[in-house]
Design a protein around this motif. Sequence first.
Motif, PDB file in Angstrom:
ATOM      1  N   MET A  38      24.208  49.748 -26.927  1.00  0.00           N
ATOM      2  CA  MET A  38      25.477  50.473 -26.888  1.00  0.00           C
ATOM      3  C   MET A  38      25.429  51.564 -25.817  1.00  0.00           C
ATOM      4  O   MET A  38      24.359  51.986 -25.391  1.00  0.00           O
ATOM      5  CB  MET A  38      25.769  51.108 -28.261  1.00  0.00           C
ATOM      6  N   MET A  39      26.615  52.029 -25.409  1.00  0.00           N
ATOM      7  CA  MET A  39      26.710  53.009 -24.317  1.00  0.00           C
ATOM      8  C   MET A  39      25.916  54.282 -24.639  1.00  0.00           C
ATOM      9  O   MET A  39      26.028  54.828 -25.733  1.00  0.00           O
ATOM     10  CB  MET A  39      28.183  53.357 -24.083  1.00  0.00           C
ATOM     11  N   GLY A  40      25.098  54.711 -23.681  1.00  0.00           N
ATOM     12  CA  GLY A  40      24.384  55.976 -23.807  1.00  0.00           C
ATOM     13  C   GLY A  40      22.980  55.871 -24.358  1.00  0.00           C
ATOM     14  O   GLY A  40      22.236  56.851 -24.340  1.00  0.00           O
ATOM     15  N   VAL A  41      22.585  54.696 -24.841  1.00  0.00           N
ATOM     16  CA  VAL A  41      21.238  54.590 -25.405  1.00  0.00           C
ATOM     17  C   VAL A  41      20.218  54.342 -24.288  1.00  0.00           C
ATOM     18  O   VAL A  41      20.567  53.938 -23.177  1.00  0.00           O
ATOM     19  CB  VAL A  41      21.135  53.475 -26.488  1.00  0.00           C
ATOM     20  N   GLU A  42      18.982  54.614 -24.634  1.00  0.00           N
ATOM     21  CA  GLU A  42      17.875  54.496 -23.679  1.00  0.00           C
ATOM     22  C   GLU A  42      17.784  53.085 -23.073  1.00  0.00           C
ATOM     23  O   GLU A  42      17.422  52.915 -21.907  1.00  0.00           O
ATOM     24  CB  GLU A  42      16.600  54.828 -24.459  1.00  0.00           C
TER      25      GLU A  42
END
Length: 328
Positions: free
Chosen positions: A100-104
């Motif tokens: 998902m958006m923003g994860v490592e």
Amino acid sequence: MKDLSARRLLLVHAHPDDESINNGATMALYAATGAQVTLVTCTLGEEGEVIPPGLAHLAPDREDRLGPHRRAELAAAMKELGVADHRLLGGAGRFRDSGMMGVEQNRRERAFWRTPVDEAAGYLVEIIRSVRPQVLVTYDPDGGYGHPDHIQTHRVAVRAADLAAERAYRRDLGDPHTIDKIYWNRVPRPVAEERFAALRGVPLPGPAGALGVGAIDDVPGVVDDARITTEIDGSAHAARKAAAMRAHATQITVDGDRFVLSNLLLQPLFTTEYYELAQGVSGAPAGERERDLFAGLAGAGSSPDGGPADGRTAPGTPGASGAVGAAV
Ligand SMILES: [Zn+2]
């Protein structure tokens, strides 16, 4: 050049399961009426959550073996839809699910999200020039709901469509080909509202183990009615769509005309599927919706219900010229 089917439909998706949820009825319908249906999936969905407790060990934070498992689920789903030509962009495992958006995971090596668009598009250009589809189906610029792999899938698909048509681009990848129509997956807001309202009357937890009813905003591609240009009634293929979704058992639990994803929130299962024509000319009279993705395309054969496409005389019988391509 190979002997091509009269009608050739290419769908480009981010993860295994997206095709069945968004386009399962459409794919089954066109496959059943002799069109060449080609699915390209960009990643194996390695970062997905796993619903069945017995398969939880496949998850990325445990054995990290979800990719190969979902590849098998995808193959089973395509069998249900009657789609023989399904491919993984660049080959299995070339690009990895970005999470998902923003994860490592967005920044990992091989993450689809951080792959240069032109690099990924090159693989798709080769498929486009070989299959030579008249129609491309993918997501809108927001990927339908903002998932990085879905946004990237949109970018790669439209870039590849442009590059495939460019005479000077990579002639080693085949002869230039221009796609006539590009569609984005859509759901009309009034239809979504009506179906979600009906779900709220369902007693919980229900056979799907649902915890509640999802929100309309969780459904990718919901827009106002006015933006819907095309509506494909796949209700005759509802059972095939449901079976294809069931084949993605790590991701989806189907219960009648509704389903849950890993968040266990009920969503309606649509057997009429909706599209927005983003590029190309509508084959419907002004103010009306198309009922066929190939409407208005000369030489594209019959409409899915077997009648002449958009009032034109069908030059080819569906299936008469034989299917092109093979499962990869
Ligand atoms: Zn997806």
